[in-house]
Design a protein around this motif. Structure first.
Motif, PDB file in Angstrom:
ATOM      1  N   GLU A 158      41.512  68.887  19.737  1.00 29.08           N
ATOM      2  CA  GLU A 158      40.477  68.000  20.267  1.00 29.08           C
ATOM      3  C   GLU A 158      39.692  68.662  21.391  1.00 29.08           C
ATOM      4  OE1 GLU A 158      37.988  64.975  20.312  1.00 29.08           O
ATOM      5  OE2 GLU A 158      39.586  65.263  18.844  1.00 29.08           O
ATOM      6  N   ALA A 159      40.373  69.386  22.269  1.00 29.88           N
ATOM      7  CA  ALA A 159      39.686  70.078  23.367  1.00 29.88           C
ATOM      8  C   ALA A 159      38.743  71.149  22.822  1.00 29.88           C
ATOM      9  CB  ALA A 159      40.713  70.696  24.313  1.00 29.88           C
ATOM     10  N   LEU A 160      39.188  71.896  21.828  1.00 28.73           N
ATOM     11  CA  LEU A 160      38.325  72.915  21.230  1.00 28.73           C
ATOM     12  C   LEU A 160      37.138  72.292  20.506  1.00 28.73           C
ATOM     13  CD1 LEU A 160      40.926  75.455  19.822  1.00 28.73           C
ATOM     14  CD2 LEU A 160      39.404  75.769  21.775  1.00 28.73           C
ATOM     15  N   ARG A 161      37.360  71.177  19.868  1.00 29.11           N
ATOM     16  CA  ARG A 161      36.284  70.507  19.141  1.00 29.11           C
ATOM     17  C   ARG A 161      35.189  70.045  20.104  1.00 29.11           C
ATOM     18  NH1 ARG A 161      38.982  66.617  16.210  1.00 29.11           N
ATOM     19  NH2 ARG A 161      39.279  68.149  14.579  1.00 29.11           N
ATOM     20  N   ARG A 162      35.593  69.561  21.281  1.00 29.97           N
ATOM     21  CA  ARG A 162      34.612  69.059  22.243  1.00 29.97           C
ATOM     22  C   ARG A 162      33.917  70.175  23.016  1.00 29.97           C
ATOM     23  NH1 ARG A 162      37.732  65.861  25.949  1.00 29.97           N
ATOM     24  NH2 ARG A 162      39.554  66.236  24.692  1.00 29.97           N
ATOM     25  N   ARG A 163      34.595  71.290  23.257  1.00 31.29           N
ATOM     26  CA  ARG A 163      34.051  72.334  24.125  1.00 31.29           C
ATOM     27  C   ARG A 163      33.775  73.654  23.408  1.00 31.29           C
ATOM     28  NH1 ARG A 163      37.950  69.635  26.877  1.00 31.29           N
ATOM     29  NH2 ARG A 163      37.263  68.506  28.711  1.00 31.29           N
ATOM     30  N   ARG A 164      33.722  73.622  22.124  1.00 27.15           N
ATOM     31  CA  ARG A 164      33.538  74.857  21.352  1.00 27.15           C
ATOM     32  C   ARG A 164      32.255  75.587  21.740  1.00 27.15           C
ATOM     33  NH1 ARG A 164      33.480  73.894  15.210  1.00 27.15           N
ATOM     34  NH2 ARG A 164      35.173  72.644  15.975  1.00 27.15           N
ATOM     35  N   HIS A 165      31.159  74.861  21.905  1.00 21.67           N
ATOM     36  CA  HIS A 165      29.876  75.486  22.225  1.00 21.67           C
ATOM     37  C   HIS A 165      29.898  76.136  23.606  1.00 21.67           C
ATOM     38  CE1 HIS A 165      29.643  71.498  23.991  1.00 21.67           C
ATOM     39  NE2 HIS A 165      28.718  71.960  24.819  1.00 21.67           N
ATOM     40  N   VAL A 166      30.717  75.617  24.510  1.00 22.25           N
ATOM     41  CA  VAL A 166      30.807  76.188  25.860  1.00 22.25           C
ATOM     42  C   VAL A 166      31.690  77.433  25.860  1.00 22.25           C
ATOM     43  CG1 VAL A 166      31.577  75.724  28.207  1.00 22.25           C
ATOM     44  CG2 VAL A 166      30.438  73.931  26.913  1.00 22.25           C
ATOM     45  N   LEU A 167      32.723  77.432  25.051  1.00 24.21           N
ATOM     46  CA  LEU A 167      33.672  78.551  25.031  1.00 24.21           C
ATOM     47  C   LEU A 167      33.204  79.711  24.161  1.00 24.21           C
ATOM     48  CD1 LEU A 167      36.959  76.491  24.651  1.00 24.21           C
ATOM     49  CD2 LEU A 167      36.107  77.574  26.727  1.00 24.21           C
ATOM     50  N   LEU A 168      32.479  79.414  23.110  1.00 30.19           N
ATOM     51  CA  LEU A 168      32.140  80.445  22.137  1.00 30.19           C
ATOM     52  C   LEU A 168      31.090  81.426  22.645  1.00 30.19           C
ATOM     53  CD1 LEU A 168      33.148  81.133  19.376  1.00 30.19           C
ATOM     54  CD2 LEU A 168      31.305  79.806  18.394  1.00 30.19           C
ATOM     55  N   ALA A 169      30.081  80.950  23.348  1.00 29.41           N
ATOM     56  CA  ALA A 169      29.020  81.842  23.830  1.00 29.41           C
ATOM     57  C   ALA A 169      29.542  82.897  24.809  1.00 29.41           C
ATOM     58  CB  ALA A 169      27.888  81.028  24.452  1.00 29.41           C
ATOM     59  N   PRO A 170      30.291  82.529  25.849  1.00 31.58           N
ATOM     60  CA  PRO A 170      30.811  83.572  26.752  1.00 31.58           C
ATOM     61  C   PRO A 170      31.791  84.520  26.060  1.00 31.58           C
ATOM     62  CG  PRO A 170      30.978  81.429  27.797  1.00 31.58           C
ATOM     63  CD  PRO A 170      30.567  81.201  26.383  1.00 31.58           C
ATOM     64  N   ALA A 171      32.575  83.999  25.130  1.00 28.15           N
ATOM     65  CA  ALA A 171      33.532  84.860  24.427  1.00 28.15           C
ATOM     66  C   ALA A 171      32.793  85.900  23.587  1.00 28.15           C
ATOM     67  CB  ALA A 171      34.449  84.022  23.542  1.00 28.15           C
TER      68      ALA A 171
END
Length: 60
Positions: free
Chosen positions: A30-43
């Motif tokens: 659930e956390a990844l589903r909600r914040r995927r767009h925030v985590l994916l760009a910096p990674a």
């Protein structure tokens, strides 16, 4: 070269199993589903910079 042909698929399989183990609990999913767009760009940016700097095409 044949060593790479054996080690690479084993490494990919290990990463896949690690992903399944760490990313399947409902809280994490659930956390990844909600914040995927925030985590994916910096990674992706960090991986790209690592490749460019480590490859020697850009010197700091």
């Amino acid at each position: 070269m044949s060593v790479y042909a054996v080690v690479f698929p084993i490494s990919v399989g290990a990463w896949y199993l690690a992903r399944r183990f760490f990313a399947t609990p409902p809280v994490v999913t659930e956390a990844l589903r909600r914040r995927r767009h925030v985590l994916l760009a910096p990674a992706r940016t960090a991986i790209g910079l690592l490749i460019v700097i480590d490859g020697g095409s850009f010197r700091l």
